[in-house]
Design a protein around this motif. Structure first.
Motif, mmCIF file in Angstrom:
data_model
loop_
_atom_site.group_PDB
_atom_site.id
_atom_site.type_symbol
_atom_site.label_atom_id
_atom_site.label_comp_id
_atom_site.label_asym_id
_atom_site.label_seq_id
_atom_site.Cartn_x
_atom_site.Cartn_y
_atom_site.Cartn_z
ATOM 1 N N PRO A 35 0.851 -1.331 0.025
ATOM 2 C CA PRO A 35 -0.007 0.089 0.012
ATOM 3 C C PRO A 35 0.996 1.301 0.072
ATOM 4 O O PRO A 35 1.915 1.341 0.859
ATOM 5 N N GLY A 36 0.595 2.222 -0.757
ATOM 6 C CA GLY A 36 1.133 3.351 -1.067
ATOM 7 C C GLY A 36 2.242 3.559 -2.018
ATOM 8 O O GLY A 36 2.646 4.529 -2.567
ATOM 9 N N GLN A 37 2.464 2.068 -2.912
ATOM 10 C CA GLN A 37 3.346 2.343 -3.925
ATOM 11 C C GLN A 37 2.511 2.730 -5.298
ATOM 12 O O GLN A 37 1.271 2.498 -5.193
ATOM 13 N N GLY A 97 5.908 2.526 0.499
ATOM 14 C CA GLY A 97 4.547 2.626 0.668
ATOM 15 C C GLY A 97 4.632 3.070 2.316
ATOM 16 O O GLY A 97 5.350 3.388 2.865
ATOM 17 N N PHE A 98 3.583 2.828 2.764
ATOM 18 C CA PHE A 98 3.183 3.101 4.243
ATOM 19 C C PHE A 98 3.972 2.198 5.361
ATOM 20 O O PHE A 98 4.376 1.101 4.793
ATOM 21 N N THR A 211 1.456 11.229 12.200
ATOM 22 C CA THR A 211 0.701 10.849 10.771
ATOM 23 C C THR A 211 1.819 10.484 9.785
ATOM 24 O O THR A 211 2.711 10.411 10.009
ATOM 25 N N GLN A 212 1.240 9.674 9.106
ATOM 26 C CA GLN A 212 1.914 9.169 7.580
ATOM 27 C C GLN A 212 1.225 9.619 6.523
ATOM 28 O O GLN A 212 0.072 9.503 6.505
ATOM 29 N N LEU A 213 1.965 10.639 5.899
ATOM 30 C CA LEU A 213 1.406 11.325 4.772
ATOM 31 C C LEU A 213 1.985 10.736 3.453
ATOM 32 O O LEU A 213 3.206 10.540 2.960
ATOM 33 N N LEU A 214 1.092 10.671 2.525
ATOM 34 C CA LEU A 214 1.491 9.813 1.175
ATOM 35 C C LEU A 214 1.331 11.454 0.351
ATOM 36 O O LEU A 214 0.323 11.866 0.143
ATOM 37 N N PHE A 251 5.636 9.479 3.906
ATOM 38 C CA PHE A 251 6.742 10.257 4.999
ATOM 39 C C PHE A 251 5.928 10.534 6.033
ATOM 40 O O PHE A 251 4.842 10.778 6.141
ATOM 41 N N TYR A 252 6.582 10.402 7.405
ATOM 42 C CA TYR A 252 5.952 10.917 8.660
ATOM 43 C C TYR A 252 5.767 12.194 8.400
ATOM 44 O O TYR A 252 6.513 13.148 8.135
#
Length: 260
Positions: A35-37, A97-98, A211-214, A251-252
Protein backbone atom coordinates in the motif's frame (compact mmCIF):
# COMPACT_ATOMS: atom_id res chain seq x y z
CA UNK A 1 16.39 -0.81 -12.21
CA UNK A 2 12.66 -1.45 -12.02
CA UNK A 3 11.29 -3.88 -14.57
CA UNK A 4 9.01 -2.75 -17.39
CA UNK A 5 5.92 -4.81 -18.23
CA UNK A 6 3.35 -4.86 -21.01
CA UNK A 7 0.06 -5.37 -19.18
CA UNK A 8 -3.37 -6.01 -20.64
CA UNK A 9 -6.47 -4.04 -19.66
CA UNK A 10 -8.89 -6.63 -18.24
CA UNK A 11 -11.57 -4.37 -16.72
CA UNK A 12 -12.63 -0.72 -16.96
CA UNK A 13 -15.23 1.40 -15.16
CA UNK A 14 -16.04 5.10 -15.44
CA UNK A 15 -17.01 6.45 -12.00
CA UNK A 16 -17.94 10.03 -12.93
CA UNK A 17 -17.10 12.80 -15.40
CA UNK A 18 -13.42 12.93 -14.38
CA UNK A 19 -12.64 9.68 -12.52
CA UNK A 20 -12.29 6.19 -13.96
CA UNK A 21 -10.64 2.96 -12.88
CA UNK A 22 -9.26 -0.01 -14.73
CA UNK A 23 -7.55 -3.30 -13.94
CA UNK A 24 -4.40 -4.59 -15.61
CA UNK A 25 -3.38 -8.22 -15.55
CA UNK A 26 -0.69 -8.99 -12.97
CA UNK A 27 2.28 -11.14 -14.06
CA UNK A 28 3.36 -13.98 -11.81
CA UNK A 29 6.93 -12.67 -11.68
CA UNK A 30 5.95 -9.20 -10.47
CA UNK A 31 7.31 -8.29 -7.00
CA UNK A 32 4.93 -7.87 -4.07
CA UNK A 33 2.99 -4.60 -4.16
CA UNK A 34 2.52 -2.72 -0.89
CA UNK A 35 0.00 0.00 0.00
CA UNK A 36 1.25 3.43 -1.00
CA UNK A 37 3.37 2.27 -3.93
CA UNK A 38 2.65 3.36 -7.48
CA UNK A 39 3.40 2.51 -11.11
CA UNK A 40 4.48 4.60 -14.07
CA UNK A 41 1.97 4.05 -16.88
CA UNK A 42 2.72 4.91 -20.51
CA UNK A 43 -0.23 6.84 -21.90
CA UNK A 44 0.58 5.99 -25.51
CA UNK A 45 2.42 3.33 -27.49
CA UNK A 46 3.65 5.97 -29.97
CA UNK A 47 6.05 7.60 -27.52
CA UNK A 48 4.00 10.78 -26.99
CA UNK A 49 3.51 11.94 -24.32
CA UNK A 50 7.04 10.77 -23.55
CA UNK A 51 6.85 10.46 -19.76
CA UNK A 52 4.92 7.76 -17.96
CA UNK A 53 2.12 8.90 -15.66
CA UNK A 54 2.62 8.04 -11.95
CA UNK A 55 -0.58 6.35 -10.77
CA UNK A 56 -1.12 4.92 -7.29
CA UNK A 57 -2.41 1.39 -6.84
CA UNK A 58 -6.02 1.40 -5.64
CA UNK A 59 -6.45 -2.36 -5.25
CA UNK A 60 -4.30 -5.47 -5.57
CA UNK A 61 -6.14 -8.62 -6.61
CA UNK A 62 -4.89 -12.16 -7.15
CA UNK A 63 -4.51 -11.77 -10.91
CA UNK A 64 -4.84 -8.05 -11.54
CA UNK A 65 -3.95 -4.57 -10.31
CA UNK A 66 -6.50 -1.77 -10.11
CA UNK A 67 -5.66 1.87 -10.79
CA UNK A 68 -8.05 4.76 -10.21
CA UNK A 69 -7.28 7.79 -12.38
CA UNK A 70 -8.40 11.41 -12.47
CA UNK A 71 -8.40 12.93 -15.95
CA UNK A 72 -6.31 16.10 -15.65
CA UNK A 73 -4.47 16.33 -18.97
CA UNK A 74 -3.63 14.69 -22.26
CA UNK A 75 -1.82 11.71 -20.74
CA UNK A 76 -4.62 10.66 -18.39
CA UNK A 77 -7.18 11.25 -21.16
CA UNK A 78 -5.27 8.82 -23.37
CA UNK A 79 -5.43 6.28 -20.55
CA UNK A 80 -9.20 6.82 -20.37
CA UNK A 81 -9.39 5.90 -24.07
CA UNK A 82 -7.87 2.46 -23.45
CA UNK A 83 -10.18 -0.47 -24.09
CA UNK A 84 -10.34 -4.05 -22.81
CA UNK A 85 -7.39 -6.13 -24.13
CA UNK A 86 -5.30 -3.04 -24.96
CA UNK A 87 -1.72 -3.22 -23.71
CA UNK A 88 -0.19 -0.57 -21.45
CA UNK A 89 3.54 -0.36 -20.75
CA UNK A 90 4.15 0.07 -17.02
CA UNK A 91 7.14 0.29 -14.69
CA UNK A 92 6.89 -0.68 -11.03
CA UNK A 93 6.00 -1.15 -8.32
CA UNK A 94 7.80 2.10 -7.44
CA UNK A 95 8.42 3.91 -4.18
CA UNK A 96 8.14 3.11 -0.49
CA UNK A 97 4.66 2.60 0.86
CA UNK A 98 3.11 3.11 4.27
CA UNK A 99 5.06 2.03 7.35
CA UNK A 100 2.84 -0.97 7.94
CA UNK A 101 4.54 -2.27 11.09
CA UNK A 102 3.75 1.01 12.88
CA UNK A 103 -0.01 0.78 12.32
CA UNK A 104 -2.22 -0.20 15.28
CA UNK A 105 -5.92 -0.85 15.84
CA UNK A 106 -6.22 2.78 16.99
CA UNK A 107 -5.07 4.14 13.64
CA UNK A 108 -7.40 6.12 11.39
CA UNK A 109 -7.39 6.24 7.57
CA UNK A 110 -8.14 9.57 5.86
CA UNK A 111 -8.46 10.24 2.14
CA UNK A 112 -9.43 13.24 0.06
CA UNK A 113 -10.36 13.51 -3.62
CA UNK A 114 -8.42 11.13 -5.85
CA UNK A 115 -6.28 10.50 -2.74
CA UNK A 116 -8.95 8.09 -1.54
CA UNK A 117 -7.60 5.55 -4.04
CA UNK A 118 -4.29 4.54 -2.42
CA UNK A 119 -5.85 4.54 1.06
CA UNK A 120 -8.50 2.13 -0.24
CA UNK A 121 -5.74 -0.37 -0.96
CA UNK A 122 -4.23 0.38 2.45
CA UNK A 123 -7.55 -0.37 4.17
CA UNK A 124 -8.00 -3.57 2.15
CA UNK A 125 -4.47 -4.79 2.88
CA UNK A 126 -4.74 -4.11 6.61
CA UNK A 127 -8.05 -5.94 6.82
CA UNK A 128 -7.06 -8.98 4.77
CA UNK A 129 -3.37 -9.32 5.65
CA UNK A 130 -3.18 -7.87 9.19
CA UNK A 131 -6.69 -8.42 10.53
CA UNK A 132 -7.10 -4.67 11.19
CA UNK A 133 -10.47 -3.25 10.13
CA UNK A 134 -9.86 0.46 10.57
CA UNK A 135 -12.29 3.40 10.46
CA UNK A 136 -12.11 5.55 7.35
CA UNK A 137 -12.79 9.26 6.84
CA UNK A 138 -13.20 10.45 3.25
CA UNK A 139 -13.50 13.93 1.77
CA UNK A 140 -14.99 14.88 -1.61
CA UNK A 141 -15.73 18.11 -3.42
CA UNK A 142 -19.16 16.83 -4.48
CA UNK A 143 -20.73 13.39 -4.90
CA UNK A 144 -18.66 10.55 -3.35
CA UNK A 145 -17.33 7.83 -5.63
CA UNK A 146 -16.10 4.23 -5.22
CA UNK A 147 -18.10 3.82 -2.01
CA UNK A 148 -19.14 0.24 -2.75
CA UNK A 149 -15.51 -0.89 -2.48
CA UNK A 150 -14.97 1.04 0.75
CA UNK A 151 -18.14 -0.44 2.29
CA UNK A 152 -16.71 -3.92 1.77
CA UNK A 153 -13.51 -2.94 3.61
CA UNK A 154 -14.67 -0.93 6.62
CA UNK A 155 -17.79 -0.89 8.78
CA UNK A 156 -17.03 2.62 9.99
CA UNK A 157 -16.94 5.23 7.23
CA UNK A 158 -17.54 8.96 7.63
CA UNK A 159 -17.83 11.33 4.69
CA UNK A 160 -17.37 15.07 4.24
CA UNK A 161 -18.39 16.87 1.06
CA UNK A 162 -17.71 20.51 0.25
CA UNK A 163 -21.06 20.76 -1.55
CA UNK A 164 -22.98 19.21 1.34
CA UNK A 165 -24.53 16.62 -0.97
CA UNK A 166 -23.68 13.83 1.48
CA UNK A 167 -22.27 13.51 4.99
CA UNK A 168 -20.75 16.49 6.80
CA UNK A 169 -20.79 19.71 4.78
CA UNK A 170 -17.21 20.92 4.83
CA UNK A 171 -13.79 19.35 5.16
CA UNK A 172 -12.50 16.06 6.57
CA UNK A 173 -10.54 18.00 9.19
CA UNK A 174 -13.78 18.68 11.10
CA UNK A 175 -14.54 14.96 11.40
CA UNK A 176 -10.89 14.23 12.15
CA UNK A 177 -10.73 16.72 14.99
CA UNK A 178 -13.83 15.26 16.63
CA UNK A 179 -12.11 11.87 16.64
CA UNK A 180 -8.86 13.34 17.92
CA UNK A 181 -10.72 15.04 20.77
CA UNK A 182 -12.05 11.66 21.88
CA UNK A 183 -8.52 10.31 22.35
CA UNK A 184 -9.35 7.19 20.34
CA UNK A 185 -6.73 7.78 17.61
CA UNK A 186 -2.98 7.24 17.95
CA UNK A 187 -2.02 7.59 14.28
CA UNK A 188 -3.50 9.01 11.08
CA UNK A 189 -2.70 7.57 7.63
CA UNK A 190 -3.61 10.05 4.93
CA UNK A 191 -3.51 10.88 1.22
CA UNK A 192 -5.07 13.85 -0.48
CA UNK A 193 -4.43 17.31 -1.91
CA UNK A 194 -1.40 19.25 -0.70
CA UNK A 195 -3.38 21.68 1.47
CA UNK A 196 -5.34 18.84 3.05
CA UNK A 197 -2.13 17.02 4.00
CA UNK A 198 -0.78 20.21 5.56
CA UNK A 199 -4.00 20.79 7.52
CA UNK A 200 -4.12 17.17 8.77
CA UNK A 201 -0.47 17.27 9.82
CA UNK A 202 -0.91 20.51 11.77
CA UNK A 203 -4.14 19.35 13.41
CA UNK A 204 -2.63 16.02 14.49
CA UNK A 205 0.44 17.79 15.90
CA UNK A 206 -1.85 19.76 18.21
CA UNK A 207 -3.13 16.47 19.61
CA UNK A 208 0.29 14.74 19.61
CA UNK A 209 -0.88 12.16 17.09
CA UNK A 210 1.53 10.60 14.56
CA UNK A 211 0.77 11.04 10.85
CA UNK A 212 1.90 9.14 7.79
CA UNK A 213 1.47 11.31 4.70
CA UNK A 214 1.33 9.94 1.18
CA UNK A 215 2.65 12.94 -0.73
CA UNK A 216 1.21 13.80 -4.12
CA UNK A 217 3.77 15.73 -6.14
CA UNK A 218 4.27 16.24 -9.86
CA UNK A 219 6.74 13.69 -11.18
CA UNK A 220 8.72 13.38 -14.39
CA UNK A 221 10.88 10.24 -14.45
CA UNK A 222 9.23 8.53 -11.46
CA UNK A 223 12.45 6.65 -10.58
CA UNK A 224 14.46 9.29 -8.72
CA UNK A 225 16.71 10.52 -11.52
CA UNK A 226 15.30 13.94 -12.42
CA UNK A 227 14.68 15.56 -8.98
CA UNK A 228 11.43 17.20 -10.16
CA UNK A 229 9.36 15.76 -7.29
CA UNK A 230 11.51 16.83 -4.34
CA UNK A 231 9.90 17.91 -1.08
CA UNK A 232 11.41 19.53 2.01
CA UNK A 233 12.21 17.11 4.84
CA UNK A 234 13.66 17.90 8.26
CA UNK A 235 16.13 15.30 9.57
CA UNK A 236 18.03 15.77 12.84
CA UNK A 237 17.45 19.51 12.69
CA UNK A 238 18.65 19.84 9.11
CA UNK A 239 16.58 20.62 6.01
CA UNK A 240 16.98 18.21 3.12
CA UNK A 241 15.30 17.74 -0.24
CA UNK A 242 13.95 14.22 -0.65
CA UNK A 243 12.59 12.67 -3.83
CA UNK A 244 8.94 11.78 -3.42
CA UNK A 245 9.13 9.01 -6.02
CA UNK A 246 12.27 7.35 -4.65
CA UNK A 247 12.43 8.25 -0.94
CA UNK A 248 8.65 8.37 -0.51
CA UNK A 249 5.92 8.82 -1.44
CA UNK A 250 5.06 8.15 2.22
CA UNK A 251 6.74 10.25 4.92
CA UNK A 252 6.00 10.86 8.58
CA UNK A 253 4.28 14.18 9.06
CA UNK A 254 6.93 15.16 11.60
CA UNK A 255 9.48 15.09 8.76
CA UNK A 256 7.63 17.13 6.16
CA UNK A 257 8.07 20.90 5.96
CA UNK A 258 5.27 22.53 3.99
CA UNK A 259 6.12 26.21 4.39
CA UNK A 260 9.56 26.56 2.79
Amino acid sequence: MKKTYQLKVVKKEVLNDEIFKFELDKPEDMPAIYPGQFFGLAASRTGYPLLKRPISVSKVLDKSIEFTVKVVGEGTRLLLDKEINDLIEVIGPVGNGFFLNEITDKSLIVGGGIGISPVKELARYLKEEKGLKLPVVLGFRDKPFDMEDFSSISDEIEIATESGIEGHKGYVTYILEERLKSGSVDQVLVCGPHMMLKAVKELCERYNVITQLLMEERMACGIGACLVCTCAIKEEGEMKNKRVCKDGPVFYGSEVVFDV
